[in-house]
Design a protein around this motif. Structure first.
Motif: not given
Length: 253
Positions: A33-35, A90-93, A98-100, A102-106
């Motif tokens: 996500e950071l990248s 981020v959400i799209f990729l 990555y088909n996952c 993540s809590p970081s989508f918040n």
């Protein structure tokens, strides 16, 4: 170009550092996500740099509060757009590539990871970087000509006169005023010698003594004594004392 890229890179890395610390404080690190956010910010600010330069020219960057508020509003808007683009990417990729999940989508997490304050600082840094400093193309000769055109206002016997600086042979102090010696005669002016010397061209008028300011165009020759002081002979036939304190001024003529 290189400076702009370096400037943007600094803020991108700063954003990544802040985002990493925030993620670790929540125990939900996600380097991907950071990248993605870092790459998005890098390209966003590089693409936006041209438009920021246009804004810099349209809205003058100065001490006026109105312009600061305008630039602040534009900066916040640009930062919000950058964050929004980054979040969507981020959400799209993460979901398609990555088909996952993540809590970081918040939304709150993503907003704080891509720090608003750092984006705003990046905007203002690019803004001030883009401001074109107006260069003064005037040469010393041009400046001297402009200063020589300035007229010196004096009065004599109730009449007002405007003297061109080149008409003044020398100036001497007399009590609380100065006396301007010209080929037209003497004129008294209530002004200090220091103040007067700052208002005329320093390349033409030279301080030779605490009591005298001389137009170098009228200097004929100098005669030094053993102490370093001496006499200055003018083309008008006048002799003036000069002090060794101001000898360098005469040498540089």
């Amino acid at each position: 170009m290189a400076k702009r890229i370096s400037l943007i890179s600094i803020f991108v890395l700063l954003n990544m550092g802040i985002g990493r610390m925030f993620q670790e404080s929540l125990g939900m690190s996600c380097f991907s996500e950071l990248s993605i956010l870092a790459i998005t910010s890098f390209f966003f600010w590089n693409v936006s740099a041209k438009q920021i330069k246009v804004w810099a020219g349209k809205w003058a960057v100065d001490t006026k509060g109105k312009n600061i508020f305008i630039q602040g509003g534009i900066g916040l808007s640009a930062s919000a757009i950058n964050i929004l683009i980054g979040q969507v990417l981020v959400i799209f990729l993460m979901t398609t590539i990555y088909n996952c999940t993540s809590p970081s989508f918040n939304m709150l997490n993503a907003s704080l990871t891509n720090n608003v304050a750092v984006n705003l600082l990046c905007y203002f840094s690019l803004l001030f970087y883009s401001v074109e400093v107006k260069k003064d193309d005037k040469t010393p000769e041009d400046i001297e000509k402009i200063q020589e055109k300035k007229r010196v206002s004096v009065s004599k016997k109730g009449s007002q006169f405007l003297l061109a600086p080149q008409e003044i042979v020398y100036v001497e102090t007399s009590n609380n005023c100065i006396v301007l010696h010209t080929q037209k005669g003497r004129f008294v002016k209530y002004q200090s010698l220091r103040s007067f010397s700052q208002s005329v061209c320093p390349n033409t008028f030279k301080r030779i003594h605490r009591s005298y300011l001389v137009n170098s165009e009228f200097i004929d020759h100098i005669q030094k004594n053993t102490s370093g002081d001496g006499m200055l002979r003018l083309k008008t036939g006048d002799d003036l004392k000069f002090s060794r304190t101001y000898l360098q001024e005469l040498i540089n003529i």
